[in-house]
Design a protein around this motif. Structure first.
Motif, PDB file in Angstrom:
ATOM      1  N   PHE A  66     -54.406  19.945 -19.073  1.00  0.00           N
ATOM      2  CA  PHE A  66     -54.896  18.652 -18.632  1.00  0.00           C
ATOM      3  C   PHE A  66     -55.790  18.828 -17.415  1.00  0.00           C
ATOM      4  O   PHE A  66     -55.422  19.486 -16.446  1.00  0.00           O
ATOM      5  CB  PHE A  66     -53.721  17.732 -18.284  1.00  0.00           C
ATOM      6  N   GLY A  67     -56.973  18.241 -17.467  1.00  0.00           N
ATOM      7  CA  GLY A  67     -57.900  18.333 -16.350  1.00  0.00           C
ATOM      8  C   GLY A  67     -58.645  19.658 -16.290  1.00  0.00           C
ATOM      9  O   GLY A  67     -59.442  19.892 -15.405  1.00  0.00           O
ATOM     10  N   LYS A  68     -58.391  20.568 -17.241  1.00  0.00           N
ATOM     11  CA  LYS A  68     -59.102  21.845 -17.245  1.00  0.00           C
ATOM     12  C   LYS A  68     -60.230  21.802 -18.259  1.00  0.00           C
ATOM     13  O   LYS A  68     -60.171  21.085 -19.240  1.00  0.00           O
ATOM     14  CB  LYS A  68     -58.138  22.980 -17.624  1.00  0.00           C
ATOM     15  N   HIS A  69     -61.239  22.608 -18.021  1.00  0.00           N
ATOM     16  CA  HIS A  69     -62.341  22.691 -18.967  1.00  0.00           C
ATOM     17  C   HIS A  69     -61.923  23.522 -20.172  1.00  0.00           C
ATOM     18  O   HIS A  69     -61.046  24.356 -20.082  1.00  0.00           O
ATOM     19  CB  HIS A  69     -63.566  23.301 -18.307  1.00  0.00           C
ATOM     20  N   GLY A  70     -62.560  23.305 -21.267  1.00  0.00           N
ATOM     21  CA  GLY A  70     -62.263  24.095 -22.462  1.00  0.00           C
ATOM     22  C   GLY A  70     -61.261  23.379 -23.349  1.00  0.00           C
ATOM     23  O   GLY A  70     -60.406  22.639 -22.878  1.00  0.00           O
ATOM     24  N   SER A  71     -61.406  23.603 -24.631  1.00  0.00           N
ATOM     25  CA  SER A  71     -60.556  22.929 -25.595  1.00  0.00           C
ATOM     26  C   SER A  71     -59.325  23.768 -25.895  1.00  0.00           C
ATOM     27  O   SER A  71     -59.237  24.936 -25.530  1.00  0.00           O
ATOM     28  CB  SER A  71     -61.335  22.715 -26.881  1.00  0.00           C
ATOM     29  N   PHE A  72     -58.385  23.181 -26.593  1.00  0.00           N
ATOM     30  CA  PHE A  72     -57.208  23.935 -27.042  1.00  0.00           C
ATOM     31  C   PHE A  72     -57.647  25.130 -27.868  1.00  0.00           C
ATOM     32  O   PHE A  72     -57.112  26.209 -27.758  1.00  0.00           O
ATOM     33  CB  PHE A  72     -56.298  23.047 -27.902  1.00  0.00           C
ATOM     34  N   LYS A  73     -58.649  24.868 -28.716  1.00  0.00           N
ATOM     35  CA  LYS A  73     -59.120  25.921 -29.608  1.00  0.00           C
ATOM     36  C   LYS A  73     -59.654  27.109 -28.805  1.00  0.00           C
ATOM     37  O   LYS A  73     -59.382  28.261 -29.134  1.00  0.00           O
ATOM     38  CB  LYS A  73     -60.223  25.354 -30.516  1.00  0.00           C
ATOM     39  N   GLU A  74     -60.405  26.825 -27.758  1.00  0.00           N
ATOM     40  CA  GLU A  74     -60.970  27.907 -26.945  1.00  0.00           C
ATOM     41  C   GLU A  74     -59.881  28.711 -26.228  1.00  0.00           C
ATOM     42  O   GLU A  74     -59.969  29.929 -26.135  1.00  0.00           O
ATOM     43  CB  GLU A  74     -61.971  27.335 -25.933  1.00  0.00           C
ATOM     44  N   TYR A  75     -58.864  28.019 -25.750  1.00  0.00           N
ATOM     45  CA  TYR A  75     -57.744  28.717 -25.114  1.00  0.00           C
ATOM     46  C   TYR A  75     -57.008  29.572 -26.141  1.00  0.00           C
ATOM     47  O   TYR A  75     -56.582  30.679 -25.866  1.00  0.00           O
ATOM     48  CB  TYR A  75     -56.781  27.726 -24.450  1.00  0.00           C
ATOM     49  N   GLU A  76     -56.859  29.008 -27.333  1.00  0.00           N
ATOM     50  CA  GLU A  76     -56.161  29.720 -28.403  1.00  0.00           C
ATOM     51  C   GLU A  76     -56.930  30.988 -28.773  1.00  0.00           C
ATOM     52  O   GLU A  76     -56.349  32.066 -28.913  1.00  0.00           O
ATOM     53  CB  GLU A  76     -56.040  28.792 -29.608  1.00  0.00           C
ATOM     54  N   ASP A 132     -64.378  41.453 -20.678  1.00  0.00           N
ATOM     55  CA  ASP A 132     -65.809  41.506 -21.002  1.00  0.00           C
ATOM     56  C   ASP A 132     -66.053  41.347 -22.494  1.00  0.00           C
ATOM     57  O   ASP A 132     -66.984  40.645 -22.908  1.00  0.00           O
ATOM     58  CB  ASP A 132     -66.412  42.829 -20.525  1.00  0.00           C
ATOM     59  N   ALA A 133     -65.213  41.994 -23.301  1.00  0.00           N
ATOM     60  CA  ALA A 133     -65.369  41.904 -24.756  1.00  0.00           C
ATOM     61  C   ALA A 133     -65.127  40.468 -25.236  1.00  0.00           C
ATOM     62  O   ALA A 133     -65.870  39.953 -26.079  1.00  0.00           O
ATOM     63  CB  ALA A 133     -64.405  42.872 -25.443  1.00  0.00           C
ATOM     64  N   ILE A 134     -64.119  39.823 -24.696  1.00  0.00           N
ATOM     65  CA  ILE A 134     -63.828  38.435 -25.086  1.00  0.00           C
ATOM     66  C   ILE A 134     -64.988  37.525 -24.688  1.00  0.00           C
ATOM     67  O   ILE A 134     -65.421  36.671 -25.466  1.00  0.00           O
ATOM     68  CB  ILE A 134     -62.509  37.935 -24.453  1.00  0.00           C
ATOM     69  N   GLN A 147     -69.176  34.215 -26.288  1.00  0.00           N
ATOM     70  CA  GLN A 147     -70.430  33.848 -25.618  1.00  0.00           C
ATOM     71  C   GLN A 147     -70.192  32.959 -24.398  1.00  0.00           C
ATOM     72  O   GLN A 147     -70.755  31.873 -24.259  1.00  0.00           O
ATOM     73  CB  GLN A 147     -71.372  33.174 -26.625  1.00  0.00           C
ATOM     74  N   LYS A 148     -69.285  33.434 -23.568  1.00  0.00           N
ATOM     75  CA  LYS A 148     -68.964  32.713 -22.338  1.00  0.00           C
ATOM     76  C   LYS A 148     -69.137  33.659 -21.165  1.00  0.00           C
ATOM     77  O   LYS A 148     -69.198  34.870 -21.319  1.00  0.00           O
ATOM     78  CB  LYS A 148     -67.505  32.241 -22.359  1.00  0.00           C
ATOM     79  N   ILE A 188     -63.677  33.317 -18.809  1.00  0.00           N
ATOM     80  CA  ILE A 188     -62.604  33.978 -19.560  1.00  0.00           C
ATOM     81  C   ILE A 188     -61.472  34.376 -18.621  1.00  0.00           C
ATOM     82  O   ILE A 188     -60.295  34.194 -18.925  1.00  0.00           O
ATOM     83  CB  ILE A 188     -63.151  35.212 -20.323  1.00  0.00           C
ATOM     84  N   GLU A 189     -61.844  34.891 -17.444  1.00  0.00           N
ATOM     85  CA  GLU A 189     -60.827  35.267 -16.451  1.00  0.00           C
ATOM     86  C   GLU A 189     -59.948  34.077 -16.085  1.00  0.00           C
ATOM     87  O   GLU A 189     -58.731  34.188 -15.995  1.00  0.00           O
ATOM     88  CB  GLU A 189     -61.506  35.795 -15.176  1.00  0.00           C
ATOM     89  N   GLN A 190     -60.598  32.948 -15.881  1.00  0.00           N
ATOM     90  CA  GLN A 190     -59.883  31.721 -15.523  1.00  0.00           C
ATOM     91  C   GLN A 190     -58.910  31.315 -16.636  1.00  0.00           C
ATOM     92  O   GLN A 190     -57.760  30.967 -16.391  1.00  0.00           O
ATOM     93  CB  GLN A 190     -60.917  30.599 -15.262  1.00  0.00           C
ATOM     94  N   ARG A 191     -59.391  31.426 -17.868  1.00  0.00           N
ATOM     95  CA  ARG A 191     -58.533  31.078 -19.011  1.00  0.00           C
ATOM     96  C   ARG A 191     -57.356  32.026 -19.140  1.00  0.00           C
ATOM     97  O   ARG A 191     -56.229  31.607 -19.400  1.00  0.00           O
ATOM     98  CB  ARG A 191     -59.331  31.160 -20.316  1.00  0.00           C
ATOM     99  N   GLN A 192     -57.627  33.320 -18.953  1.00  0.00           N
ATOM    100  CA  GLN A 192     -56.552  34.309 -19.054  1.00  0.00           C
ATOM    101  C   GLN A 192     -55.467  34.035 -18.009  1.00  0.00           C
ATOM    102  O   GLN A 192     -54.286  34.155 -18.287  1.00  0.00           O
ATOM    103  CB  GLN A 192     -57.108  35.721 -18.868  1.00  0.00           C
ATOM    104  N   LYS A 193     -55.946  33.646 -16.831  1.00  0.00           N
ATOM    105  CA  LYS A 193     -55.011  33.354 -15.751  1.00  0.00           C
ATOM    106  C   LYS A 193     -54.128  32.155 -16.124  1.00  0.00           C
ATOM    107  O   LYS A 193     -52.903  32.185 -15.969  1.00  0.00           O
ATOM    108  CB  LYS A 193     -55.808  33.060 -14.473  1.00  0.00           C
TER     109      LYS A 193
END
Ligand SMILES: [Zn+2]
Length: 228
Positions: free
Chosen positions: A64-74, A87-89, A94-95, A100-105
């Motif tokens: 909630f309140g974060k950028h990116g969709s459920f699909k992108e996190y998945e 880097d590969a992800i 294409q981000k 990606i680092e933020q999402r991984q965190k």
């Protein structure tokens, strides 16, 4: 957050300011769906009957309140678990690397929260504890980083991990975490197996002094993450 399981989850109000916050007495009803630009999967809206307000299913989620969709996190989580680096992800999706680092965190934090919640809820009875360490690196191989892991040896249930140097300091933190999670009785003696690293022996003596345990040092080859 589609509920495809057969079990009906008890819904509760996730809004902290609501008088019915997390109350299980409250009635929550479905109240339509909506679509966002970032995520074409329809999202469910709910109505909190006690607090008389609507809220979205993302209200339950750390997204909630974060950028990116459920699909992108998945996608990020899946590529991560297939062993791809940041880097590969970033390249595949294409981000930007930082995105990606933020999402991984976020995924890591959420996973850890869920794990702890699960452990506390089920109440861990650890009969045979196994601790081991594997090494990883930050950015390049000269910056070595150790991952200390703890498993319930019989079931291979993942108890916890700590990152750090290959020292008693890191082992202490790992054992402290285990001590908090487990149920400790005088009836059964905890069995502990580790490799020959002195850090474990030290940590057990430091942290588990009042818990009866039997300790076994083994000549075990180190795990690679893929064999877990
Ligand atoms: Zn409410």
């Amino acid at each position: 957050m589609q509920n495809t399981a057969n079990t009906a989850l008890t819904l509760f109000c996730p809004r902290k300011s609501c008088k019915c916050y997390q109350s299980t007495e409250n009635k929550i009803t479905k109240d339509g769906v909506y679509i966002t630009k970032s995520d074409f999967e329809p999202r469910q809206m709910f109505y909190c009957n006690g607090g008389k307000h609507r809220f979205s299913e993302t209200g339950y989620s750390d997204l909630f309140g974060k950028h990116g969709s459920f699909k992108e996190y998945e996608q990020t989580a899946k590529l991560n678990s297939y062993g791809l680096g940041t880097d590969a992800i970033a390249d595949v999706l294409q981000k930007d690397r930082r995105t990606i680092e933020q999402r991984q965190k976020t995924i890591g934090q959420k996973g850890q929260q869920f794990h702890l919640f699960l452990c506390f809820t089920i109440g861990l009875t650890i009969i045979f504890l196994q601790m081991d360490e594997l090494w990883s690196y930050l950015k390049n191989k000269s910056q070595q980083l150790w991952v200390f892991i703890a498993l319930e040896s019989t079931t291979k249930f993942w108890i916890g991990f700590e990152l750090g140097s290959r020292t008693t300091y890191t082992a202490n933190r790992l054992v402290k975490g285990i001590k908090k999670l487990g149920k400790w009785g005088k009836d059964n003696i905890l069995k502990v197996a580790t490799d020959k690293l002195a850090a474990y022996k030290n940590a057990l003596e430091n942290i588990m002094s009042e818990i009866p345990y039997a300790y076994l040092q083994l000549e075990i080859s180190h795990y690679s993450p893929n064999t877990l």
